[in-house]
Every structure is written in C-alpha cells, then in structure tokens.
Design an enzyme around this catalytic site. Structure first.
Site, PDB file in Angstrom:
ATOM      1  N   LYS A 131       0.873  -1.177   0.000  1.00 31.56           N
ATOM      2  CA  LYS A 131       0.000   0.000   0.000  1.00 31.56           C
ATOM      3  C   LYS A 131       0.907   1.223   0.000  1.00 31.56           C
ATOM      4  O   LYS A 131       1.489   1.596   1.013  1.00 31.56           O
ATOM      5  CB  LYS A 131      -0.923   0.016   1.214  1.00 31.56           C
ATOM      6  CG  LYS A 131      -1.923   1.165   1.133  1.00 31.56           C
ATOM      7  CD  LYS A 131      -3.016   1.043   2.165  1.00 31.56           C
ATOM      8  CE  LYS A 131      -4.130   2.039   1.905  1.00 31.56           C
ATOM      9  NZ  LYS A 131      -3.694   3.429   2.030  1.00 31.56           N
ATOM     10  N   LYS A 309      -6.235  -8.375  -2.165  1.00 32.54           N
ATOM     11  CA  LYS A 309      -7.333  -8.325  -3.123  1.00 32.54           C
ATOM     12  C   LYS A 309      -7.683  -9.749  -3.535  1.00 32.54           C
ATOM     13  O   LYS A 309      -6.772 -10.546  -3.797  1.00 32.54           O
ATOM     14  CB  LYS A 309      -6.934  -7.521  -4.365  1.00 32.54           C
ATOM     15  CG  LYS A 309      -6.589  -6.076  -4.071  1.00 32.54           C
ATOM     16  CD  LYS A 309      -6.019  -5.350  -5.283  1.00 32.54           C
ATOM     17  CE  LYS A 309      -5.659  -3.919  -4.893  1.00 32.54           C
ATOM     18  NZ  LYS A 309      -4.934  -3.212  -5.968  1.00 32.54           N
TER      19      LYS A 309
HETATM   20  S1  IVH Z   1      -6.583  -0.423  -4.898  1.00 30.71           S
HETATM   21  C1  IVH Z   1     -10.900  -0.632  -5.377  1.00 30.71           C
HETATM   22  N1  IVH Z   1      -4.071  -0.881  -4.384  1.00 30.71           N
HETATM   23  O1  IVH Z   1      -5.043   3.488  -1.112  1.00 30.71           O
HETATM   24  C2  IVH Z   1      -9.568  -0.474  -4.793  1.00 30.71           C
HETATM   25  N2  IVH Z   1      -4.989   1.169  -3.630  1.00 30.71           N
HETATM   26  O2  IVH Z   1      -8.209   3.717  -0.124  1.00 30.71           O
HETATM   27  C3  IVH Z   1      -8.922   0.763  -5.243  1.00 30.71           C
HETATM   28  N3  IVH Z   1      -3.380   2.645  -2.531  1.00 30.71           N
HETATM   29  O3  IVH Z   1      -6.226   6.248  -2.347  1.00 30.71           O
HETATM   30  C4  IVH Z   1      -7.578   0.991  -4.710  1.00 30.71           C
HETATM   31  N4  IVH Z   1      -1.647   1.312  -2.726  1.00 30.71           N
HETATM   32  O4  IVH Z   1      -4.351   5.479  -3.759  1.00 30.71           O
HETATM   33  C5  IVH Z   1      -5.089  -0.024  -4.245  1.00 30.71           C
HETATM   34  N5  IVH Z   1      -1.830  -1.431  -4.048  1.00 30.71           N
HETATM   35  C6  IVH Z   1      -2.853  -0.564  -3.915  1.00 30.71           C
HETATM   36  C7  IVH Z   1      -2.694   0.687  -3.278  1.00 30.71           C
HETATM   37  C8  IVH Z   1      -3.803   1.529  -3.159  1.00 30.71           C
HETATM   38  C9  IVH Z   1      -2.079   2.483  -2.285  1.00 30.71           C
HETATM   39  C10 IVH Z   1      -4.167   3.837  -2.114  1.00 30.71           C
HETATM   40  C11 IVH Z   1      -5.011   4.396  -3.210  1.00 30.71           C
HETATM   41  C12 IVH Z   1      -6.263   4.882  -2.536  1.00 30.71           C
HETATM   42  C13 IVH Z   1      -6.220   4.241  -1.198  1.00 30.71           C
HETATM   43  C14 IVH Z   1      -7.382   3.305  -1.084  1.00 30.71           C
END
Ligand code: IVH
Length: 696
Positions: A131, A309
C-alpha cells in the site's frame, strides 16, 4: 482525383521516418531507464538522440505530437485545473487498523462468509500488494496515447493534472501496439525517500520551507499549476488497477485474475511493484504482512500497509461493494511512521564537518517500528520556522533508515506569537571554539576544525568506514578512546599506531590489537574514489568521488584543478567545486594527503584505472552470501568499474546473481526466475581482460 488522407498528414520523408525511429528508440530507452532501472545506453547517447529529435521538431513544428518524448516538459502555468468525471469511480479501500495478524484473519473470514464457503472449501486466492503512501492517479490512454491524467478527488470528480503527470519519466506517453482502444490505468504517484531527502536538503540549503513527508511533497507537486515546477519534483509511479477499459465484446481484454491484469500492465510498460504476490488463505496473507513489515525500512519508498485483493475477477464481481468500498479488498496497516510526543529538551550535536545540529530530546515514542528518543531539528532556522519549543508536543517522523526528525508542532493556539526558548550556543559544546555562521549559510559551525574532538572522531570514523578506505574493526568506541587519550590527532596518526599503543587501551586484548594493525596495513591498498570520499570533503559523497576519479584519473590532477575545471565533471556543480577547491587550497589538508601517501596509502592511478574495459555496461548483478576471497564491497567495486550495476534484490531484469556460501533467499529467487548464478571465480572470469561481453 486524389483523396485527402486526414489521418496521416505527415509525409513519408526520410526525415519523418527518422523522427518516428527516434520516438521508438527514446521510448524504449526511457522505459529501460525509468521503469526497469537498467539502461542499455549511456546517458550521453540518450541525450544525443533526444537532441536530434528536438532539432527535427524545430525544423518541422507540424510534426510535434503529444506522445513525443520531447513533450514531457513544457506547457504554460494554469489558472486552475479542469474537472474530470471518472466514468468508473475511483474507490477507496476498507482499512484494517488492527496491525496484528488478526487483521488478515478477519478479512479472510468476511470474504469466505460472503462467498458462503465452508471450512472444507479450498482457501481463497488473494493478490497481496504494497500500500503505497502517495496519491491515487488515473491515467487515460486512447489508441495507446496518454491523453489525460486525473486525481481521485471525491472518487467521482477529480482534477485534470495531465501536464504535471507527463513530466514523470516512469509514466509511458505511448503504449505498444495492440493495447485496448480505451485504457485507464490506476495507480499511485509517489516520491522515493532518497529523492525526497535530496529535495528537502536543497530546500534547507536555500533556507526555504521543507516538505513534511514524501506523500505531501508528491501531492504538492501533482497539484502544481506550473508544470515547470512540477517537472523539478522527482515523482515515481506504480500501477495497481484499471478504470474504464474497452469492453471484451468490443475487442478489449478479458482478464480472469487481478494478477494476470497486473502482469499485462507490466508488459505494456507500466511500473508494477516487484513485491506483488499470490497468497492462499489467511496464513499466507499473514506471512506476507510480516515479511513485508520486516523489510519495510529497506524499501526505497514509504508504504503504510499492504493491500489484499481477491484474485479472481469473477469472484470480485460476485462480492461487489458496500458504499464506496469493495468487499474484495482490504488494506492492512503497519505502525505509523509519524507520532506525537513531548519535546523534553533540545541538545546540540557537532558533526564531522563541524555543523551544529539542534536535536530534540523526546519522551520516548514508538514510531515507524522502533522507539525514538531523539529527533533532528536540522538547523536553527528550521527549528524556528517549525516554531518548536521545549515542552511542546511535536510530530516526529521516522521512515526507513532516515534519521528521525521533528516535522512540526501540534499547536494548541495557532495565533499566539512564537517566543523561542532555545538558543544556539556561542561556543562549541565539545571544544569551546567559537561558533560561526556565514551570511549565506543556514548552518552554524564550530570553527575548531581538527582541533575539535567531535570533528576529529567523526573524520576518522568517516575515513575508516566500509564504503571509504575501510579499516576493519576501527569502530566508534575505539576511535573515541584514541582521540580522548590524544593518541590520534589527524588521519595519518592512524598509521603510526603501534601494537603497544593499541594494546595499552582499555579492554583491548593483544589479539584484537594485532587485528587492528593488520586491518590498517590492509587498508593502505585502496582506490582513488574510496580515498577521496574518505577525506570527508563537504559535499563529496561516494558517487561524486567516483565521477571525479573517472574524470581526472589522478589525485594530483584533482588537487590542482580549478573550480572551473571541476564543474566540468558530471555531478559537480558550483557548490561542490568550491568545496573541493577550498579544501585543497588549505595547506594542512594537502599535508594530510601527503602524510597519508608517505605512510604507504596507495591506489592505482591514471590510465591503468581509467582503461578498465567497460565489459559489463547494461548488466545488473546481485551479490549474496560470503565469497572466498573478496569482500562484498570489493566485488561491488570491481563490477561497477566494469560498468555493471549492482542491485539489492533479484528480479527478472537481474543479469546474474553472484552467490557465495550461506547465500539466502536471493539465490532461491534467482533459481525461481531462472537468473544465471555465478560463483566468485566465474564472476572474476567475466572481468578478465579479453573476456567476451556476456550474453545471459
Ligand atoms: S486499490 C478498489 N491498491 O489506497 C480499490 N490502492 O483507499 C482501489 N493505494 O487512495 C484501490 N496502494 O491510492 C489499491 N496497491 C494498492 C494501493 C492503493 C495504495 C491507495 C489508493 C487509494 C487508497 C485506497
């Protein structure tokens, strides 16, 4: 009658063919350089191709297209950003704040319940990702060309920041043939920690406001209305998902899994983090969380957790959403890298260059995975700008192996005027010499030079460190004693140390004394870059030392170079040039160099050193384990001298892994990826003159 072909107005002339060839080459090399971190051509050659393209475009302005490699920088400052509607909303993810393993278990249990799985059903397959701590971005490509970049905003409406995003070298402006007609790639724009530190260091030197953390710095850069300024902020990108894409019925892609989608994005030229992994069931999620948690500090960028995921896209669809969050994903956090604690006092430390650094003594606090009780305030001006006072509640940040710092104060009453309760001492707390500050300088310094034990100790430790001349076993405790007992005053005194002087020291067994004597003897054979770096000249780091050695060949040439000649070296600007010139203009510094040479410190110079054939340019090596004859650093130096890159972790782009005894997970990874593995002898064979450039 001739028909007018509106779609290809460019005539097929030799010049235009050349332009297209340059586009292709420059896109390819930018990908090698920015995304794969494995350039195939020297920077100078890239620059030459780039200038050739610029010249062609200058002669034919009508040939300039938005996907041209020259179009990354440019554009006029905006008054405001246009609003963009996200056809596919940009969602957020549920956050599991429980940083223990139970966080992963709770998520897996929820998914299984939702899918109506029983304990006898197989484990659910997940993709585990990092993340990233940056900001979400949606990149829209039409017919393979980047046409828009938008922030998340409220998820439905974001801002059009295309001009700024074009300046990020890692983001492709054009994709290979065969990509979907409409493709929105989603991911995170972030700033690497080293880029952030370097940028803040520059701000500090200019006495300008520093950025609190890489995420704020990245967000500020993305929302810059002037793309010229945005271009100077070093940003990076990782892809992790999709937005709107041409549907499968209309010829778009039909991915079965999230993992397959990520691999495809990678093949299209997007940076995808190497740590993406498949995990089956809660135990493997927990293992991932722990494994990444343990190596978090070694990552070159900040993460605030990992993301799980569900891998199967049909299962993702079945799980669906609750409000704006998917049921198929969760973020599993790590302990925060910023915490609030009380400033108990402010001490002053004296560094190797005599710089006085105010350091906050803190009520110990757990931050970024360890307990912190001191944090740097950098200099007096920064301390004041942040309005720090003893007794205040401060925000402390510790990320990676960067020194913990106070990034701000929790202000209770923002309007009250700031009355500082700390003063810089007028004399050095270590040696009592006057503290001075040049008008154009932000830093206070002790004027004692090598008279100041703090500077003497640090100078010796700097010289003796592994990356410099390397005197094995000469650590902090020993140097402390040697300097305090006045056995050593300057660097050359090191080589006059006899067995008896050493053995006379506190807690020094004869055997260890002999080891130090041997280590000193061994250290005499060194390299010019190591020696130069070891002298501890302000602003001359390892990389600069290497460049200087490469450029001038001999130490005497460097010592006698004018400031102007010094600025001719890549990586050397006026500040570094002045610092070098001033250093070698001091008779006592030249004296130190001469005495060291007289003690037998030596290295290969000039032609012999410069003519090392660059057999391994473009190759990336990873070293693991213990080698029979070479130290890790020696092996690294040899490879770098031959033009190779030495990386810290194994990936598909690794050319060779060199493994010694007790090689660990890197060797496993090499075998898993099919990367050729060499032993020390095989590596040395590659370096031997006359060796063929290897084709792995
Ligand atoms: S997936 C439907 N994957 O975390 C899922 N988000 O609240 C959409 N983020 O602001 C996001 N690393 O910018 C996803 N590997 C990752 C991520 C990620 C950082 C951030 C993203 C968003 C927040 C999600």
């Amino acid at each position: 009658m001739a028909t007018l072909d509106l779609f290809s107005p460019e005539p097929a002339t030799p010049d235009h063919d050349r332009l297209l060839a340059l586009h292709a080459q420059l896109h390819h090399h930018a990908h090698q350089y920015y995304v794969l971190d494995a350039p195939h051509i020297p920077d100078a050659e890239y620059d030459r191709l780039f200038r050739e393209l610029q010249a062609l475009e200058m002669a034919h302005p009508e040939w300039v297209t938005p996907d041209s490699p020259t179009q990354r920088v440019g554009g006029k400052p905006l008054d405001a950003f246009a609003t963009v509607r996200h056809v596919v909303p940009m969602l957020s993810i549920r956050t599991e704040t429980d940083t223990e393993s139970t966080g992963a278990e709770a998520f897996d249990a929820r998914v299984r319940k939702e899918l109506e799985l029983t304990p006898s059903d197989a484990p659910v397959e997940y993709v585990a990702e990092l993340k990233f701590d940056g900001l979400a971005m949606s990149l829209r490509y039409e017919q393979g060309v980047l046409v828009q970049a938008a922030t998340r905003g409220d998820g439905e409406y974001g801002e059009d920041v295309t001009q700024n995003i074009r300046t990020i070298g890692q983001i492709p402006l054009r994709l290979p043939e065969g990509v979907p007609a409409v493709l929105e790639v989603r991911g995170e724009v972030y700033m690497r920690r080293d880029d952030f530190e370097a940028m803040n260091e520059k701000q500090r030197e200019k006495g300008e406001k520093t950025f609190v953390n890489p995420r704020n710095a990245a967000a500020g850069a993305v929302r810059q209305l002037d793309p010229g300024i945005a271009a100077q902020r070093p940003l990076s990108f990782f892809a992790y998902g999709l937005g709107e894409v041409t549907p499968a019925e209309q010829g778009g892609p039909a991915f079965a899994t999230h993992y397959a989608m990520l691999q495809t994005l990678k093949s299209w030229g997007f940076p995808v983090a190497a740590q993406v992994d498949i995990a089956r069931g809660a135990p493997e999620l927990i293992a991932y969380h722990q494994h990444i948690g343990a190596s978090r500090d070694q990552l070159p960028y900040d993460i605030d957790g990992v993301v799980y995921k569900v891998n199967s896209l049909p299962l993702q669809r079945q799980l669906g959403f609750v409000t704006r969050e998917p049921r198929w994903a969760v973020a599993h956090k790590y302990p925060a890298q910023e915490q609030i604690t009380k400033v108990l006092g402010i001490d002053v430390q004296v560094g190797r260059t005599g710089k006085l650094t105010p350091v906050a003594r803190l009520d110990p606090v757990f931050v970024g995975g360890t307990t912190v009780s001191n944090a740097t305030l950098h200099n007096l001006f920064e301390l004041r700008r942040k309005r720090v006072r003893v007794g205040d509640q401060a925000i402390v940040r510790r990320a990676g192996d960067v020194i913990p710092e106070v990034v701000g104060i929790v202000s209770t009453s923002p309007r009250t005027t700031y009355v500082p309760n700390f003063r810089m001492p007028r004399s050095c707390p270590i040696c009592g010499s006057a503290v001075v500050r040049e008008k154009t300088e932000m830093n206070h310094r002790c004027s004692g030079g090598l008279f100041c034990p703090a500077q003497r100790k640090q100078a010796i430790l700097h010289y003796a460190q592994r990356r410099a001349v390397e005197v094995e076993g000469l650590g902090e405790k020993l140097v402390e004693q040697l300097v305090d007992m006045q056995v050593i005053r300057t660097l050359p005194d090191l080589y006059k140390l006899g067995l008896s002087a050493l053995a006379a020291l506190d807690r020094m067994a004869e055997k260890s004394a002999q080891n130090i004597v041997d280590a000193l003897e061994k250290s005499k054979q060194t390299t010019l870059p190591r020696f130069l770096f070891g002298l501890g000249i302000r602003h001359v780091g390892e990389a600069t030392a290497k460049e200087l050695a490469r450029h001038f060949g001999t130490l005497d040439a460097i010592m006698d170079a004018s400031e102007e000649a010094l600025t001719g070296v890549s990586d050397v600007g006026p500040i570094v040039a002045k610092s070098l010139h001033t250093f070698f203009a001091q008779p006592h510094n030249r004296e130190v160099v001469e005495q060291l040479r007289a003690c037998g410190v030596r290295w290969e110079e000039g032609d012999a050193a410069a003519q090392t054939p660059k057999l391994l340019v473009g190759k990336t090596f990873v070293l693991t384990g213990t080698f029979p004859t070479l130290s890790r650093d020696q092996a690294k130096d040899l490879l770098e001298a031959a033009g190779a890159k030495v990386a810290g972790s194994v990936s598909k782009k690794t050319s060779y892994v060199v493994a010694g005894t007790e090689a660990g997970s890197k060797l496993d990874k090499a075998q898993e990826l099919g990367v050729p593995v060499l032993d020390e002898a095989a590596m040395l064979a590659l370096l031997a003159p006359g060796a063929e450039a290897p084709e792995p």
